[in-house]
Scaffold this motif. Structure first.
Motif, short mmCIF file in Angstrom:
data_model
loop_
_atom_site.label_atom_id
_atom_site.label_comp_id
_atom_site.label_asym_id
_atom_site.label_seq_id
_atom_site.Cartn_x
_atom_site.Cartn_y
_atom_site.Cartn_z
N PRO A 119 8.82 54.20 103.94
CA PRO A 119 8.96 53.48 102.67
C PRO A 119 9.75 54.30 101.65
O PRO A 119 9.70 55.53 101.65
N SER A 120 10.46 53.58 100.81
CA SER A 120 11.20 54.24 99.73
C SER A 120 10.19 54.77 98.71
O SER A 120 9.03 54.34 98.70
N ALA A 125 9.92 54.01 95.65
CA ALA A 125 9.45 52.87 94.85
C ALA A 125 8.39 52.08 95.62
O ALA A 125 7.38 51.66 95.05
N GLN A 126 8.64 51.86 96.93
CA GLN A 126 7.66 51.13 97.75
C GLN A 126 6.36 51.91 97.86
O GLN A 126 5.27 51.34 97.79
N ALA A 127 6.46 53.23 98.03
CA ALA A 127 5.27 54.07 98.13
C ALA A 127 4.48 54.03 96.83
O ALA A 127 3.24 53.99 96.84
N VAL A 169 4.39 51.53 94.65
CA VAL A 169 3.74 50.22 94.55
C VAL A 169 2.49 50.19 95.43
O VAL A 169 1.44 49.70 95.01
N LYS A 170 2.62 50.71 96.64
CA LYS A 170 1.47 50.73 97.55
C LYS A 170 0.33 51.57 96.97
O LYS A 170 -0.84 51.16 97.01
#
Length: 161
Positions: free
Chosen positions: A14-15, A17-19, A21-22
Motif C-alpha cells: 500500500p502507498s 496514503a493508503q496505509a 487511511v487503513k
C-alpha cells in the motif's frame, strides 16, 4: 477440458496514503468498540442512528473519522471592549462538544483565549464574550477551534481590518 493454471497477481504494497487511511479506520473501529462498552455513551450515539448509519457503533465510528468544521466567524459586534461578543458557526457529523477562541493582536501577542458557550437558540452557533480590552482592533487575529467527542479538531482563522 484442461486449463492453464491462473497467474498470480502481484499485489503492490500500500502507498503511504493508503496505509494512513487503513490505520485511521483501524483506530476508529477500536475507539467505537470501546464506546459501545459504555451504556450511557452507547445510548448517546444511538440518538444519531439514521438512514446510512444503522447502529450506534457506526455513528461512533463515523464521529471518530470525521473532524468538526468551523465555517464562519462573525466579529461584527467586537469593537475591542470587554463584554463584546464574537460568534462562530461550528458543525460536526455528530456533535461539537466545545469551541475555543484565541485572540491575538497584530504582532501575534496573545490577548486572551477561552471557551465559547453554545447559543441556546441556534444549535451550531457558539458565542465568546471578550474578557480583555483591545484598544487596537485592526490587525487582530481570531482563531476558533471546534472539538468533538473523540477529540478531533477543526479550526478557522480570521483577521480583523
Amino acid at each position: 477440458m484442461i486449463k492453464n493454471r491462473p497467474k498470480r497477481k502481484v499485489v503492490a504494497p500500500p502507498s503511504p496514503a493508503q496505509a494512513a487511511v487503513k490505520q485511521r479506520f483501524t483506530e476508529a473501529a477500536k475507539w467505537a468498540k470501546l464506546q459501545m462498552k459504555k451504556p450511557d455513551v452507547k445510548a448517546l450515539y444511538a440518538t444519531g442512528i439514521s438512514g446510512k448509519k444503522k447502529s450506534a457503533f457506526l455513528v461512533a465510528l463515523t464521529d471518530y473519522a470525521t473532524s468538526p468544521t468551523v465555517s464562519s466567524i462573525d466579529a461584527s459586534q467586537y469593537k475591542g471592549a470587554v463584554g463584546d461578543t464574537i460568534t462562530a458557526k461550528a458543525v460536526d457529523d455528530f456533535a461539537v462538544t466545545q469551541v475555543l477562541f484565541t485572540i491575538t493582536d497584530a504582532t501575534g501577542k496573545l490577548l486572551e483565549s477561552g471557551q465559547a458557550k453554545q447559543d441556546a437558540d441556534k444549535e451550531f452557533n457558539w458565542n465568546y464574550v471578550a474578557t480583555v480590552a483591545n484598544p487596537a482592533v485592526t490587525g487582530t487575529k481570531i482563531r476558533v477551534t471546534a472539538i468533538d467527542r473523540p477529540g478531533n479538531k477543526g479550526s478557522l482563522d480570521s483577521a480583523l481590518s
